[in-house]
Design a protein around this motif. Sequence first.
Motif, PDB file in Angstrom:
ATOM      1  N   PHE A   1      -2.585   6.391   6.967  1.00 35.63           N
ATOM      2  CA  PHE A   1      -3.364   7.632   6.849  1.00 35.63           C
ATOM      3  C   PHE A   1      -3.024   8.402   5.575  1.00 35.63           C
ATOM      4  CE2 PHE A   1      -3.773   7.108  11.545  1.00 35.63           C
ATOM      5  CZ  PHE A   1      -5.162   7.046  11.589  1.00 35.63           C
ATOM      6  N   ILE A   2      -1.750   8.411   5.198  1.00 38.63           N
ATOM      7  CA  ILE A   2      -1.358   9.102   3.968  1.00 38.63           C
ATOM      8  C   ILE A   2      -1.977   8.419   2.752  1.00 38.63           C
ATOM      9  CG2 ILE A   2       0.591   9.603   2.440  1.00 38.63           C
ATOM     10  CD1 ILE A   2       2.273  10.031   4.996  1.00 38.63           C
TER      11      ILE A   2
ATOM     12  N   LEU B   1      -8.662  11.649  -1.958  1.00 37.84           N
ATOM     13  CA  LEU B   1      -8.475  12.842  -2.787  1.00 37.84           C
ATOM     14  C   LEU B   1      -8.566  12.511  -4.269  1.00 37.84           C
ATOM     15  CD1 LEU B   1      -5.570  14.571  -0.822  1.00 37.84           C
ATOM     16  CD2 LEU B   1      -7.922  15.404  -1.049  1.00 37.84           C
ATOM     17  N   ALA B   2      -7.985  11.373  -4.644  1.00 40.85           N
ATOM     18  CA  ALA B   2      -8.065  10.951  -6.038  1.00 40.85           C
ATOM     19  C   ALA B   2      -9.504  10.668  -6.446  1.00 40.85           C
ATOM     20  CB  ALA B   2      -7.198   9.707  -6.250  1.00 40.85           C
ATOM     21  N   HIS B   3     -10.258  10.078  -5.528  1.00 44.79           N
ATOM     22  CA  HIS B   3     -11.662   9.743  -5.823  1.00 44.79           C
ATOM     23  C   HIS B   3     -12.497  10.999  -6.095  1.00 44.79           C
ATOM     24  CE1 HIS B   3     -15.462   7.584  -5.643  1.00 44.79           C
ATOM     25  NE2 HIS B   3     -15.908   8.497  -4.791  1.00 44.79           N
TER      26      HIS B   3
ATOM     27  N   SER C   1      -5.359   4.050 -11.505  1.00 43.69           N
ATOM     28  CA  SER C   1      -3.924   3.708 -11.501  1.00 43.69           C
ATOM     29  C   SER C   1      -3.234   4.247 -10.251  1.00 43.69           C
ATOM     30  CB  SER C   1      -3.245   4.271 -12.751  1.00 43.69           C
ATOM     31  OG  SER C   1      -3.780   3.686 -13.912  1.00 43.69           O
ATOM     32  N   LEU C   2      -3.552   5.493  -9.897  1.00 43.26           N
ATOM     33  CA  LEU C   2      -2.968   6.096  -8.707  1.00 43.26           C
ATOM     34  C   LEU C   2      -3.398   5.366  -7.441  1.00 43.26           C
ATOM     35  CD1 LEU C   2      -1.367   8.328  -7.303  1.00 43.26           C
ATOM     36  CD2 LEU C   2      -3.424   9.757  -7.379  1.00 43.26           C
TER      37      LEU C   2
END
Length: 223
Positions: A15-16, A23-25, A36-37
Amino acid sequence: MFHKEGQRIVLASFFICCSIILLAHFFIELPLIKISLQITVLLLLVLILQFFRNPKRIVKRDFDDILSPVDGKVVVIEEVEETEYFHDRRIQVSVFMSPINVHVTRYPVSGVVNYSKYHPGKYLVAWHPKSSELNERTSVVVHTPKFGDILYRQIAGAMARRIVNYAEVGEHVHQGEDAGFIKFGSRVDLFLPLDCGITVKLNQNVIGAKTCIATALDKNEEN
């Protein structure tokens, strides 16, 4: 299939990781940083998943054989003085587990648990010569019909912070069954009678509940 000791960690990590990827998207505009993240998070998730895997293994039980209790590499084969339980000379065979190995501990023999004790301690690297005596560890002795008492010791490594041991004194256990788990890097020592035949070599890769560590000498003579 994942080991029960890792179910909470696996679910939380899943889930994390999914949250971070989403969130990065939506919030990171630079494509290179975003990708990269996301890739890094996915790789970390894969590492966690493979660490807690618990492959099902069909065990060919044999009272004449002592099987490896874990997956890993043989790092010690030597005659030593065992001072916790036997207080005499034994053959020590140690198997080191890297983070990519299966970390399930399996009973190396069938028999009755005569001794099971937890020792708090340090967190030296698992291949350190003194880790068997100084690190956090559990010692379990199983009485067998063929070899008498066999001691195996779960040892925490520099990364490990929790040893799980299921063995209880008086319990009848079966070779190859789940005996516990060590989280994040570790080692297991076996202390065997001097009159058994060692069947592995230094630096050999072994598989828990599959690779024979030692056999009864009379079995070797028959073969």
